[in-house]
Write a protein that holds these residues in place. Structure first.
Motif, PDB file in Angstrom:
ATOM      1  N   LYS A   1       0.828  -1.198   0.000  1.00 12.65           N
ATOM      2  CA  LYS A   1       0.000   0.000   0.000  1.00 12.65           C
ATOM      3  C   LYS A   1       0.868   1.256   0.000  1.00 12.65           C
ATOM      4  N   LYS A   2       1.986   1.231   0.746  1.00 10.22           N
ATOM      5  CA  LYS A   2       2.868   2.389   0.804  1.00 10.22           C
ATOM      6  C   LYS A   2       3.472   2.690  -0.562  1.00 10.22           C
ATOM      7  N   ILE A   3       3.839   1.649  -1.266  1.00 10.76           N
ATOM      8  CA  ILE A   3       4.417   1.835  -2.604  1.00 10.76           C
ATOM      9  C   ILE A   3       3.368   2.413  -3.548  1.00 10.76           C
ATOM     10  N   ALA A   4       2.134   1.952  -3.484  1.00 13.27           N
ATOM     11  CA  ALA A   4       1.051   2.445  -4.332  1.00 13.27           C
ATOM     12  C   ALA A   4       0.757   3.913  -4.016  1.00 13.27           C
ATOM     13  N   ILE A   5       0.783   4.271  -2.726  1.00  8.27           N
ATOM     14  CA  ILE A   5       0.520   5.650  -2.317  1.00  8.27           C
ATOM     15  C   ILE A   5       1.643   6.566  -2.810  1.00  8.27           C
ATOM     16  N   ILE A   6       2.894   6.137  -2.637  1.00  8.25           N
ATOM     17  CA  ILE A   6       4.033   6.929  -3.097  1.00  8.25           C
ATOM     18  C   ILE A   6       4.003   7.069  -4.612  1.00  8.25           C
ATOM     19  N   PHE A   7       3.698   5.966  -5.311  1.00  2.00           N
ATOM     20  CA  PHE A   7       3.632   5.992  -6.770  1.00  2.00           C
ATOM     21  C   PHE A   7       2.515   6.927  -7.248  1.00  2.00           C
ATOM     22  N   SER A   8       1.343   6.887  -6.613  1.00  3.71           N
ATOM     23  CA  SER A   8       0.227   7.752  -7.022  1.00  3.71           C
ATOM     24  C   SER A   8       0.553   9.213  -6.716  1.00  3.71           C
ATOM     25  N   PHE A   9       1.226   9.468  -5.598  1.00  5.54           N
ATOM     26  CA  PHE A   9       1.634  10.828  -5.251  1.00  5.54           C
ATOM     27  C   PHE A   9       2.589  11.386  -6.307  1.00  5.54           C
ATOM     28  N   LEU A  10       3.579  10.577  -6.726  1.00  4.58           N
ATOM     29  CA  LEU A  10       4.527  11.016  -7.755  1.00  4.58           C
ATOM     30  C   LEU A  10       3.835  11.210  -9.101  1.00  4.58           C
ATOM     31  N   ALA A  11       2.884  10.339  -9.426  1.00  3.12           N
ATOM     32  CA  ALA A  11       2.163  10.454 -10.694  1.00  3.12           C
ATOM     33  C   ALA A  11       1.349  11.749 -10.735  1.00  3.12           C
ATOM     34  N   ILE A  12       0.748  12.093  -9.598  1.00  5.24           N
ATOM     35  CA  ILE A  12      -0.034  13.329  -9.537  1.00  5.24           C
ATOM     36  C   ILE A  12       0.899  14.539  -9.687  1.00  5.24           C
ATOM     37  N   GLN A  13       2.062  14.479  -9.037  1.00  5.72           N
ATOM     38  CA  GLN A  13       3.025  15.571  -9.145  1.00  5.72           C
ATOM     39  C   GLN A  13       3.487  15.780 -10.581  1.00  5.72           C
ATOM     40  N   PHE A  14       3.793  14.703 -11.272  1.00  2.00           N
ATOM     41  CA  PHE A  14       4.219  14.816 -12.672  1.00  2.00           C
ATOM     42  C   PHE A  14       3.072  15.278 -13.568  1.00  2.00           C
ATOM     43  N   GLY A  15       1.876  14.883 -13.235  1.00  2.48           N
ATOM     44  CA  GLY A  15       0.709  15.283 -14.037  1.00  2.48           C
ATOM     45  C   GLY A  15       0.427  16.774 -13.950  1.00  2.48           C
ATOM     46  N   PHE A  16       0.642  17.358 -12.773  1.00  2.82           N
ATOM     47  CA  PHE A  16       0.365  18.779 -12.587  1.00  2.82           C
ATOM     48  C   PHE A  16       1.581  19.679 -12.793  1.00  2.82           C
ATOM     49  N   SER A  17       2.703  19.112 -13.093  1.00  2.00           N
ATOM     50  CA  SER A  17       3.892  19.935 -13.291  1.00  2.00           C
ATOM     51  C   SER A  17       3.768  20.754 -14.573  1.00  2.00           C
ATOM     52  N   GLN A  18       4.440  21.898 -14.591  1.00  2.00           N
ATOM     53  CA  GLN A  18       4.361  22.789 -15.741  1.00  2.00           C
ATOM     54  C   GLN A  18       5.342  22.367 -16.809  1.00  2.00           C
ATOM     55  N   LYS A  19       4.929  22.589 -18.030  1.00  2.89           N
ATOM     56  CA  LYS A  19       5.815  22.301 -19.142  1.00  2.89           C
ATOM     57  C   LYS A  19       6.642  23.552 -19.427  1.00  2.89           C
ATOM     58  N   ILE A  20       7.888  23.368 -19.750  1.00  4.16           N
ATOM     59  CA  ILE A  20       8.770  24.482 -20.049  1.00  4.16           C
ATOM     60  C   ILE A  20       8.620  24.839 -21.516  1.00  4.16           C
ATOM     61  N   LYS A  21       8.319  26.119 -21.747  1.00  3.19           N
ATOM     62  CA  LYS A  21       8.189  26.586 -23.121  1.00  3.19           C
ATOM     63  C   LYS A  21       9.381  27.466 -23.430  1.00  3.19           C
ATOM     64  N   LYS A  22       9.714  27.514 -24.693  1.00  2.00           N
ATOM     65  CA  LYS A  22      10.791  28.369 -25.137  1.00  2.00           C
ATOM     66  C   LYS A  22      10.309  29.811 -25.149  1.00  2.00           C
ATOM     67  N   ALA A  23      11.119  30.719 -24.687  1.00  2.00           N
ATOM     68  CA  ALA A  23      10.765  32.137 -24.680  1.00  2.00           C
ATOM     69  C   ALA A  23      10.830  32.689 -26.098  1.00  2.00           C
ATOM     70  N   GLU A  24       9.798  33.442 -26.447  1.00  2.00           N
ATOM     71  CA  GLU A  24       9.757  34.048 -27.768  1.00  2.00           C
ATOM     72  C   GLU A  24      10.079  35.538 -27.647  1.00  2.00           C
ATOM     73  N   VAL A  25      10.845  36.027 -28.580  1.00  2.00           N
ATOM     74  CA  VAL A  25      11.179  37.439 -28.609  1.00  2.00           C
ATOM     75  C   VAL A  25      10.198  38.121 -29.552  1.00  2.00           C
ATOM     76  N   ILE A  26       9.475  39.099 -29.010  1.00  2.00           N
ATOM     77  CA  ILE A  26       8.512  39.839 -29.812  1.00  2.00           C
ATOM     78  C   ILE A  26       9.101  41.201 -30.097  1.00  2.00           C
ATOM     79  N   LYS A  27       9.187  41.526 -31.380  1.00  2.00           N
ATOM     80  CA  LYS A  27       9.767  42.812 -31.773  1.00  2.00           C
ATOM     81  C   LYS A  27       8.707  43.902 -31.622  1.00  2.00           C
ATOM     82  N   ASP A  28       9.060  44.947 -30.924  1.00  2.00           N
ATOM     83  CA  ASP A  28       8.168  46.068 -30.686  1.00  2.00           C
ATOM     84  C   ASP A  28       8.492  47.165 -31.689  1.00  2.00           C
ATOM     85  N   ASN A  29       7.526  47.500 -32.515  1.00  2.00           N
ATOM     86  CA  ASN A  29       7.743  48.500 -33.556  1.00  2.00           C
ATOM     87  C   ASN A  29       7.425  49.922 -33.107  1.00  2.00           C
TER      88      ASN A  29
END
Length: 152
Positions: A2-30
């Motif tokens: 049960k402890k392994i299942a709880i730890i595994f589900s906790f880690l799965a939830i953490q990875f599911g809600f983690s943010q994805k890293i996006k590349k920064a875009e440079v916007i030219k201001d005219n």
């Protein structure tokens, strides 16, 4: 187990809600950040000519000419009392000369051309005791005139 299942589900939830890293875009201001501080010679001549016409009409109490020189934005707000107070606050016997030119910023973020006048015989340092500020639209119409007297 049960402890392994709880730890595994906790880690799965953490990875599911983690943010994805996006590349920064440079916007030219005219937009230009350069702001003019002074009026050029052609603008000074246009605005000063309109101001002098207005002062001549104010001195003669020619309401029709004054209204023709005023901006549509301010024409509806100006009453006879405003013209009367303005003519009381300006001394027509003294010569008026240009003191400063530039742009006046409004709360809306708009900048309008402005000329400040002083009386030629006012030699007060560092600033004159009496200033008349005139704000214009780009087409030369007068948006407002405000006399200012420094009181000590």
């Amino acid at each position: 187990m049960k402890k392994i299942a709880i730890i595994f589900s906790f880690l799965a939830i953490q990875f599911g809600f983690s943010q994805k890293i996006k590349k920064a875009e440079v916007i030219k201001d005219n937009r230009t950040t350069e702001q003019k501080f002074e009026l050029d010679k052609k603008q000074k001549e246009l605005f000063n000519g309109k101001f002098e016409q207005f002062m001549t009409a104010l001195k003669a109490s020619d309401k029709k000419t004054m209204e023709s020189l005023m901006s549509e934005k301010t024409k509806s707000m100006v009453t006879d009392k405003v013209y009367e107070n303005l003519s009381k606050d300006i001394n027509f016997t003294r010569k008026i000369v240009i003191y400063k030119t530039g742009y006046k910023s409004f709360m809306t973020g708009e900048n309008f051309p402005m000329i400040q006048y002083k009386y030629a015989d006012d030699q007060a340092k560092p600033d004159p005791k009496e200033i008349i500020t005139a704000v214009f639209e780009e087409n030369g119409k007068i948006m407002g005139i405000k006399p200012y007297k420094q009181i000590k």
